[in-house]
Design an enzyme around this catalytic site. Structure first.
Site, PDB file in Angstrom:
ATOM      1  N   GLY A  12       0.800  -1.219   0.000  1.00 47.04           N
ATOM      2  CA  GLY A  12       0.000   0.000   0.000  1.00 47.04           C
ATOM      3  C   GLY A  12       0.828   1.263   0.000  1.00 47.04           C
ATOM      4  N   ASP A  31       9.020  -7.311   5.418  1.00 43.72           N
ATOM      5  CA  ASP A  31       7.865  -7.824   6.146  1.00 43.72           C
ATOM      6  C   ASP A  31       8.126  -9.277   6.496  1.00 43.72           C
ATOM      7  OD1 ASP A  31       4.670  -6.663   6.254  1.00 43.72           O
ATOM      8  OD2 ASP A  31       5.016  -8.761   6.758  1.00 43.72           O
ATOM      9  N   ILE A  54      11.766  -7.600  11.778  1.00 49.30           N
ATOM     10  CA  ILE A  54      12.348  -6.258  11.848  1.00 49.30           C
ATOM     11  C   ILE A  54      13.253  -6.111  13.070  1.00 49.30           C
ATOM     12  CG2 ILE A  54      11.687  -3.837  12.303  1.00 49.30           C
ATOM     13  CD1 ILE A  54       9.452  -4.242  10.223  1.00 49.30           C
ATOM     14  N   GLU A  55      12.984  -6.855  14.118  1.00 46.79           N
ATOM     15  CA  GLU A  55      13.826  -6.774  15.315  1.00 46.79           C
ATOM     16  C   GLU A  55      15.246  -7.288  15.063  1.00 46.79           C
ATOM     17  OE1 GLU A  55      11.885  -8.082  19.089  1.00 46.79           O
ATOM     18  OE2 GLU A  55      10.142  -8.331  17.782  1.00 46.79           O
ATOM     19  N   SER A  73       3.836   1.050   8.725  1.00 45.07           N
ATOM     20  CA  SER A  73       2.544   0.845   9.370  1.00 45.07           C
ATOM     21  C   SER A  73       2.693  -0.331  10.335  1.00 45.07           C
ATOM     22  CB  SER A  73       1.462   0.556   8.322  1.00 45.07           C
ATOM     23  OG  SER A  73       0.211   0.362   8.932  1.00 45.07           O
ATOM     24  N   CYS A  76      -1.019  -2.998  14.682  1.00 47.11           N
ATOM     25  CA  CYS A  76      -1.969  -2.145  15.408  1.00 47.11           C
ATOM     26  C   CYS A  76      -2.573  -2.830  16.619  1.00 47.11           C
ATOM     27  CB  CYS A  76      -3.089  -1.698  14.465  1.00 47.11           C
ATOM     28  SG  CYS A  76      -4.128  -3.067  13.874  1.00 47.11           S
TER      29      CYS A  76
END
Length: 359
Positions: A12, A31, A54-55, A73, A76
Site C-alpha cells: 500500500g 515484512d 524487523i527486530e 505501518s 496495530c
C-alpha cells in the site's frame, strides 16, 4: 526521496508513493508475513523484498540500503479498541521499539511517515515515538484522518505521523494533533480522480460532512453466490449488519475478519433501494424469530459481502493491483484489513515532501 518500506504488507505504501507524484523510489521492502510478501512480490517483482523479523535488523545492514525515508505501518493490535491494549508491553510493539532505537544512528534518514489505528495517539508508544522525534532533531505533524474526508466513501480513521529533519521546513503549521485537514492545507494538494469524482457524482457523507462519490463507482459484476451472506449468519446477525446500497456515499471500516465475521468488520451490500430494505426488515420483524419464513424474507434481499476487488477500490488500490491466483478470498480480506488507504497516504506523502510555503 529513497524509501525503505517497513511492515510492507501488500504494498500500500509503495502504491501511495507512486500516486503522490513525488520523485522517489522504494529501495527495499521488509515484512515477516509470507502471504503478504507473495502479494507484494507479485505486484513489485523488481523491488528488493526481505522476509525478515524487523527486530533482527542492524544499523549497519540498514545503512547499506542507502535510503533517506522510512514509511511504516506497524502492528496495530497493541492499540486497537478490540484488543487488550497492552501498548508498549505487547510483544508486537517490540519491533517498533527496535526501530526507535535505531533512528538516532541513521544519519542519512530525513523523512518518516507512520500510520496506525486511532487510539495510538493516546498510547505510551506514541509518547516514545514523539520523544524519539524530538531528541533526534525532527519536526513532526500528527493527524487523524479518514478516506471520507477525501471524497472516498469509506470510514477508516487512522493516526498518522509525518516527520522530517528540522532543516527541512514543513509547508504547514500545526500546534497540536488534528483530526482533519484545513481548507488552506487541502488547497496545497493536487486534484485527484477521487476528489473530482466526488465533486461530479457525490453525496454528503454523514461521517465527514464532505462530498463522497457513491458506491456504484466501486461495484463490479460478481457471481452473487460466491459472496451471499450464509443463512446461519442472517439468523444470528441480521439485525446488526451495516447494509449499504449503490446510492450510499459511505461504508464502514473493513477489518481482517471481514468475510468471516459480520459484526464490526465492514459493511455488506444490497442490490435494492433503502426503502426496500426497510420494508423487508419490517416484514421480517413481524415473523417468528429464526423461523424459515423470517429467514426467507431476509434472503430475498440478496445481501452479500463486498468482493475483494470492491474492497481494494474502497482502499484506493489501483486497478492494476492483483493477487496471485493461489490467494484465497479469506486471505485477501485479511491482508486488506491489515493494509492502508492508498489515497490518504499519497496526500500525506505530498504534504511531507513540499516545503517553504506558509498556510
Amino acid at each position: 526521496m529513497k524509501v525503505l518500506e517497513l511492515y510492507s504488507g501488500i504494498g500500500g505504501m509503495h502504491y501511495a508513493l507512486r500516486e503522490s507524484g513525488v520523485a522517489a523510489e522504494v529501495v527495499a521492502a521488509i515484512d515477516i508475513n509470507p502471504v503478504a510478501n507473495a502479494v507484494y512480490r507479485h505486484n513489485f517483482p523488481k523491488t528488493i523484498l526481505m522476509n525478515r523479523n524487523i527486530e533482527s535488523l542492524s544499523t549497519q545492514e540498514l545503512e547499506k540500503l542507502d535510503f533517506n525515508a522510512i514509511f511504516m505501518s506497524p502492528p496495530c493490535q497493541p492499540f486497537t479498541r478490540l484488543g487488550l491494549k497492552k501498548d508498549a508491553l505487547d510483544n508486537r510493539a517490540c519491533s517498533l521499539l527496535h526501530i526507535l532505537n535505531l533512528i538516532p544512528e541513521l544519519k542519512s534518514l530525513r523523512y518518516i511517515l507512520l500510520e496506525n489505528v486511532k487510539g495510538f495517539e493516546v498510547s505510551q508508544m506514541r509518547e516514545k515515538l514523539v520523544h524519539c522525534m524530538e531528541t533526534c532533531g525532527y519536526d513532526y505533524r500528527e493527524l487523524i484522518l479518514s478516506p471520507c474526508q477525501f471524497g472516498v466513501p469509506n470510514s477508516r480513521n487512522r493516526y498518522y505521523l509525518l516527520a522530517k529533519r528540522k532543516s527541512l521546513k514543513f509547508s504547514f503549521v500545526q500546534p497540536s494533533l488534528k483530526d482533519d485537514l484545513s481548507s488552506k492545507l487541502i488547497k496545497l494538494l493536487p486534484k485527484s480522480k477521487h476528489s473530482i469524482l466526488a465533486e461530479k457524482n457525490g453525496k454528503i457523507n454523514s461521517k465527514s460532512g464532505r462530498m463522497c462519490y457513491t458506491l456504484d463507482n466501486i461495484l463490479e459484476n460478481v457471481e452473487e453466490s460466491k459472496y451471499l451472506l450464509p443463512t446461519k449468519l442472517l439468523q444470528k446477525r441480521a439485525w446488526v449488519l451495516d447494509i449499504r446500497t449503490s446510492e450510499n456515499s459511505g461504508s464502514c471500516c473493513f477489518t481482517k475478519g471481514y468475510g468471516h465475521y459480520a459484526e464490526g468488520t465492514g459493511s455488506v451490500y444490497c442490490p435494492f433501494a433503502d426503502e426496500t430494505i426497510k420494508l423487508k426488515y419490517g416484514e421480517a420483524g413481524n415473523r417468528e424469530n429464526n423461523s424459515d419464513e423470517q429467514v426467507q424474507v431476509l434472503l430475498d434481499l440478496k445481501l452479500r459481502f463486498f468482493s475483494p476487488k470492491e474492497v481494494c477500490r474502497l482502499m484506493c488500490f489501483p486497478e492494476d493491483f492483483d493477487f496471485p491466483k493461489d490467494i484465497t478470498n479469506r486471505q485477501k480480506y485479511r491482508l486488506l484489513g491489515n493494509s492502508i488507504n492508498v489515497h490518504v497516504i499519497s496526500r500525506l506523502i505530498h504534504l511531507l515532501h513540499i516545503e517553504n510555503k506558509n498556510t
